[in-house]
Enzyme design. Structure first.
Site, PDB file in Angstrom:
ATOM      1  N   LYS A 165      39.518  40.107  39.679  1.00  0.00           N
ATOM      2  CA  LYS A 165      39.154  40.786  38.441  1.00  0.00           C
ATOM      3  C   LYS A 165      38.399  38.293  38.456  1.00  0.00           C
ATOM      4  O   LYS A 165      39.484  38.061  38.052  1.00  0.00           O
ATOM      5  CB  LYS A 165      39.695  41.137  37.273  1.00  0.00           C
ATOM      6  CG  LYS A 165      38.774  40.965  36.913  1.00  0.00           C
ATOM      7  CD  LYS A 165      38.799  41.418  35.694  1.00  0.00           C
ATOM      8  CE  LYS A 165      38.557  41.984  34.470  1.00  0.00           C
ATOM      9  NZ  LYS A 165      39.042  43.080  32.931  1.00  0.00           N
TER      10      LYS A 165
ATOM     11  N   SER B  73      36.532  47.031  31.738  1.00  0.00           N
ATOM     12  CA  SER B  73      35.672  45.540  32.313  1.00  0.00           C
ATOM     13  C   SER B  73      35.805  45.386  33.383  1.00  0.00           C
ATOM     14  O   SER B  73      35.008  44.861  34.280  1.00  0.00           O
ATOM     15  CB  SER B  73      35.909  44.839  31.050  1.00  0.00           C
ATOM     16  OG  SER B  73      37.194  44.757  31.274  1.00  0.00           O
TER      17      SER B  73
ATOM     18  N   SER C 108      40.189  48.682  30.631  1.00  0.00           N
ATOM     19  CA  SER C 108      39.611  48.370  31.659  1.00  0.00           C
ATOM     20  C   SER C 108      40.057  48.158  33.434  1.00  0.00           C
ATOM     21  O   SER C 108      39.102  47.676  34.106  1.00  0.00           O
ATOM     22  CB  SER C 108      39.193  46.427  31.283  1.00  0.00           C
ATOM     23  OG  SER C 108      38.367  46.230  29.719  1.00  0.00           O
TER      24      SER C 108
END
Lengths: 491, 480, 93
Positions: free
Chosen positions: A77, A152, A176
């Site tokens: 990420k 996210s 997330s």
């Protein structure tokens, strides 16, 4: 090699020299090349670095020095700092930021031999539940590119779902990892707060942020966790607890929190009922528990997370790194325009909300009250875990929604109603695919007591031995695209 | 109208750790710009603070020294404001739970006479220092050097117990003496190791409520504290006497113009939004930590001064001169401990030792003549083996090369003549050689005695005890 | 939340809002305030504030210099530097 093997299978393939790490990496790169235009799950792809790491992995294998993840492709990420590769946090503010250090999670995975292919898309500064706040445009859900992959960590979930990489890192502050895992039909774990070092993870809300992983199933996630976890002297809040233990799941009592199930949409409720019945059929006992302060969790979370974020994001001032507005005429002008132009609307909303909650006259009513609520919510869980071993719950109120469908920020915040409580309590929680609704994945959440990731992962693995929801894949790109290997037999 | 002033000081003490309070970067002074600013100090994304154990230890030592309250846990908070020398947009400080609570510093009275005075300390808390803004290097631009960012500071806040600028300066001086004695700060004022802000208000004599106060920043010398407060008090009195009101504001002391003026740019914030730093956990102060802090606690300067006067019989002046510098006090104490007479030792340390150190441009911590050697030297004066003058020669010799004292005395021929028969013969010879002078002296010109003593000393090459020579001459010549 | 409060928050947070942004931002923030107000009714009299989910103490590091500063690399990512200093518009004290 068909793009849908477990880490263990890939490791066997590599050690048996059925394919090389370089071949595996080339196949991943080729799949990314094919899919990323549609899915936008990578912000940065690093073919040179990946191929060099893969070549190094091949020599390690040749020398008989393979680590647990040697040669396994992986994506980070874009919130994890990577030395030499830009780390954008999906923000214009950091669009050109290159960290002079690796995050601890990144260096541990690299040390274990994983090959990093690139950095995945996310909501800006991890603030969002749909990926739509990304400065680089949203990642898309491989099950339906018109829908959100969740957020996210949507890029990581989508990349694993589409078979571009077998595993990826993520971070979870209020859901997330779990929410995108549910939306994309992959397995994702948020460990206990403090399990994985936050060093080098760009901070959103420091008392909630926790690094974790996505993979095709619970066993693969466990393999990643065992590499990522452990005390880090560079993170004061990283735990010194014993590493995750896997003692066999045995017969457990599984708590079903009434507050979560009562308001659940009927279709989602039916899918989850099937999932819990499957756990019961496996020999576990179901028991209703109460988490009475659940409804206060979302408001308390938005106070605490925004308050911490408002300070964490003050360092983005256009002075030492990051975006700087053109020709500022004073220091205040430099700050105000750099931050106004560098941050997106959601980030600004959170900064302003957090500033409000901490300001004179509001601190007690908002910030302190939220911290008190946080204690009550944690106590709810501690009380429940006196009676049950694991809590089972939904991950999301519904399946992946269409991009652009949720415009009210508060409606978006409420998407996280089932994931936020465990975040506030700092508990380990996992999302596993447990069914399809209208052709889209639904997730089952398993929440364990602090540091009982092992219990959660083993129960998840047991569920996945009895079901094949985690093997369901969308047909967005054929799994055999872009490389040598057998033809896919996936659903 | 009669006015009196009420003054409280906030003193920022840079703790003398090797590394910064939250990072492993060096704290040394004088490095090239930003050459000692690591990612944590620069506030780069993702990096995290970890607390320096020694900074905690030093704060605890200070807390014990002022008999301050030390809570079982303390906490770090974020103080939020934007300023270019503050890299994260917040300063990590302690707001609600400081490491040291109320205590007392004992200082000498301003005029040097009378009873010591106790000044209340409200609290002392740990925080990180900010960087430095360089305003004069580039036209139209300010340069930012973050080497100092993250240096540990102990902010010591006094009660508003101070009444005059002189007293405020004396308190600052006492704090300077104290933190150096505790060895938690190098005390280098011109490198900014101690900085002071002063809160001051004035009120009519006889009233008890406080007037509106101003804060004066940037006071980094004892003299500046005194001068800035003097000016500010005069200014406030002028405002009040002309019917005006003192505005609560932050003022900056401009040493070059010797005036205070309102700060324009650095009205940092009216709302710092303190909250617990979520990157850090509560610091638990364990009994072990307190024991370690206590082990670093020396005899305090105020106690030392009292002991020097009461037990060693030194003057107030000598007590201050010796006790207020930790290295000097350490040297003096060791000399006395090695058996030297305290007053002799005090005179030596303040006089010949100090002068020799000055001549060699070094300080007493580096003094090549050990306290034990000095004590031996003093003992040789006491037992008459060498003269005071010879002892100075000996000290200089020992400075160059250490060795056996008596061996060097003999090698240099400095031992005083003890054989009175021999001395009597020399005296007789001198009298024979100077009949005119002897006659004049007998006629009453007593100053000639000094000349004759000098002649005897020359003849003995300085080995005689001048007092003995003096007595012998008077005796022989029959003068009183 | 009114315009004045928003302006004050924007100043504290150093975020410039254009006149067109103020209205929508205010609407959103008022919806968020309504959301966070939902927890104000919770009875928390017996609950001490919880700053961290785990009950742990701050670890302390030894006072050792461990960082070798690579200023050139750190300043490669800076918007403006000269002679090792970060440059900003002139600041008046």
């Amino acid at each position: 090699m068909n793009g849908d093997e477990s880490i263990a299978a890939l490791r066997r393939g590599l050690l048996d020299r059925r394919y090389s790490a370089v071949e595996l990496t080339e196949r991943s790169l080729s799949r990314i090349d094919t899919a990323n235009e549609t899915l936008n799950c990578f912000i940065t792809i690093d073919p040179d670095g990946a191929l060099a790491a893969a070549a190094a992995a091949d020599s390690r294998i040749a020398r008989g020095e393979a680590g647990p993840l040697t040669g396994i492709p992986l994506a980070h990420k874009d919130v994890f700092c990577t030395r030499g590769i830009r780390t954008t946090c999906a923000s214009r503010m950091l669009a050109n930021f290159i960290a002079p250090y690796d995050a601890t999670a990144v260096s541990r995975l690299a040390h274990a031999g994983a090959v990093c292919l690139g950095k995945t898309n996310m909501d800006e500064f991890a603030m969002g539940s749909s990926n739509e706040t990304s400065w680089f445009g949203p990642a898309r859900n491989p099950w339906d590119p018109g829908r959100a992959p969740g957020g996210s960590s949507g890029g990581s979930a989508a990349a694993v779902c589409a078979g571009l990489v077998p595993c990826a890192t993520g971070t979870d502050t209020g859901g997330s990892i779990r929410q995108p895992a549910a939306f994309c039909g992959v397995t994702g774990l948020k460990p206990t707060y403090g399990r994985v070092s936050r060093y080098g993870m760009v901070a959103f809300a420091s008392s909630l942020d926790q690094g974790g992983a996505f993979a095709r199933d619970a066993e693969d996630v466990a393999a990643l966790l065992q590499v990522m976890e452990g005390h880090d002297p560079l993170d004061s809040t990283s735990t010194t607890a014993e590493p995750t233990a896997f003692d066999g799941s045995g017969s457990m009592t599984i708590g079903l929190p009434g507050e979560y199930w009562d308001d659940l949409d009927a279709d989602m409720g039916a899918v989850l009922d099937d999932a819990t019945r499957e756990l019961e059929a496996a020999g576990h006992t179901l028991k209703t528990v109460s988490l009475p302060h659940t409804t206060a969790a979302v408001p308390a979370y938005y106070v605490i997370a925004s308050a911490e974020a408002s300070a964490n994001l003050s360092r983005y001032d256009g002075v030492r790194f990051g975006y700087r507005a053109e020709s500022p005429d004073s220091i205040d002008d430099l700050y105000r325009r750099s931050r106004a132009e560098g941050f997106g609307a959601e980030v600004k909303r959170r900064i302003l909300t957090g500033t409000y909650a901490l300001s004179i006259g509001y601190y007690d009513a908002y910030y302190l009250q939220a911290q008190r609520v946080r204690r009550l919510i944690r106590q709810d869980f501690l009380d429940a875990f006196d009676d049950v071993d694991v809590i089972a719950a939904p991950v999301t109120p519904g399946v992946a929604f269409p991009l652009g469908a949720v415009t009210d920020p508060v409606a978006m915040y409420r998407q996280d109603v089932f994931t936020i409580p465990a975040s506030l309590a700092g508990l380990p929680a996992m999302s596993l695919p447990c069914g399809l609704l209208d052709g889209l994945p639904a997730g089952l959440q398993l929440i364990g007591p602090h540091f009982e990731e092992g219990r959660v992962l083993e129960l998840g693995a047991e569920y996945q031995r009895r079901t094949d929801w985690h093997r369901q894949r969308p047909h967005i790109i054929p799994l055999d695209t872009g490389g040598p290997g057998e033809v896919s037999n996936a659903v | 109208m009669q006015f009196e002033s009420v003054i409280g000081l906030e003193i920022h003490v840079q703790l003398a750790t090797a590394s910064k309070i939250f990072s492993g970067a060096a704290t040394a002074y004088g490095a090239a710009p930003n050459a000692q600013a690591c990612p944590v100090d620069l506030g780069l994304p993702g990096v995290l603070p970890v607390v320096n154990r020694e900074a905690i230890r030093m704060a605890l030592t200070f807390g014990l020294a002022i008999d301050g309250e030390i809570a079982p846990t303390c906490r770090f908070d974020r103080k939020n404001y934007f300023y270019p020398d503050l890299p994260k947009g917040y300063q990590i400080s302690q707001f609600e739970q400081p490491i040291v609570g109320p205590g007392t510093v004992t200082m000498d009275p301003v005029d040097g006479a009378g009873e010591p005075r106790a000044i209340g300390i409200t609290r002392a808390h740990l925080e990180e220092d900010a960087g430095k803004s360089v305003h004069d290097a580039f036209a139209g631009r300010t340069g930012i050097d973050l080497n100092r960012a993250g240096t540990p500071l102990l902010e010591v806040v006094s009660d508003p117990d101070l009444r005059t600028p002189e007293e405020a300066a004396a308190f600052f001086r006492e704090m300077h003496v104290l933190v150096r004695a505790l060895r938690i700060c190098d005390g280098n004022l011109n490198e900014g190791s101690m900085r002071c802000d002063a809160n001051v208000s004035v009120r009519q004599v006889g009233t008890s409520e406080l007037g509106e106060r101003t804060e004066i920043k940037n006071l980094n010398s004892f003299r500046f504290v005194e001068r800035a407060l003097k000016h500010e008090i005069e200014r406030q009195v002028d405002v009040l006497e002309s019917g005006g009101r003192v505005e609560r504001e932050t003022r900056l002391y401009d040493a070059q113009r010797d005036e205070t003026r309102p700060m324009r740019g650095k009205e940092l914030s009216d709302d710092y939004r303190y909250f617990p730093d979520p990157d850090l956990l509560p610091v638990r102060i364990t009994p072990d930590m307190l024991d370690e802090a206590r082990a670093h606690l020396p005899e305090l300067p105020s106690a030392k001064r009292a002991r020097y006067v009461d037990e060693l019989g030194l003057s107030q002046y000598a007590a201050r001169a010796l006790a207020n510098d930790p290295d000097t006090a350490g040297y003096f104490d060791a000399t006395v401990e090695a058996g030297a007479d305290a007053r002799q030792a005090a005179n030596w340390v303040m006089d010949h030792v100090a002068a020799t150190l000055h001549r060699h441009d070094t300080d007493i911590a580096q003094c090549p003549v050990s306290p034990a050697r000095l004590a031996q030297l003093i003992a040789r004066i006491e037992d008459g083996a060498i003269s005071n003058t010879a002892a100075k020669t000996m000290f200089d010799a020992l400075w160059e090369e250490d060795g056996d004292i008596d061996g060097i005395i003999d090698a240099k021929g400095l031992r005083q003549m003890r054989d009175s028969d021999e001395l009597a013969r020399i005296v007789a010879r001198v009298i024979d050689k100077h009949p005119e002078q002897v006659r004049d002296m007998r006629a009453g010109q007593m100053k000639i005695l000094g000349f004759l003593v000098g002649q005897v000393m020359r003849a003995t090459r300085g080995k005689a005890d001048p007092r003995q020579v003096n007595a012998l001459l008077r005796d022989t010549l029959g003068v009183p | 939340m009114d315009r004045e409060t928003l302006a004050r928050l924007a100043r504290l947070a150093q975020l410039e809002l254009t006149p067109e942004e103020v209205g929508p931002a205010l609407d959103d923030l008022n919806r968020i305030v309504a959301l966070i107000d939902e927890m104000r009714a919770v009875d928390t009299r017996d609950a001490a504030p919880l700053a961290h989910p785990l009950d742990a103490d701050q670890p302390l590091r030894d006072d050792i210099v461990t960082e070798s500063v690579d200023r050139e690399t750190y300043q490669d990512i800076a918007p403006a530097t000269r002679e090792g200093l970060y440059l900003v518009p002139r600041v008046v004290e």
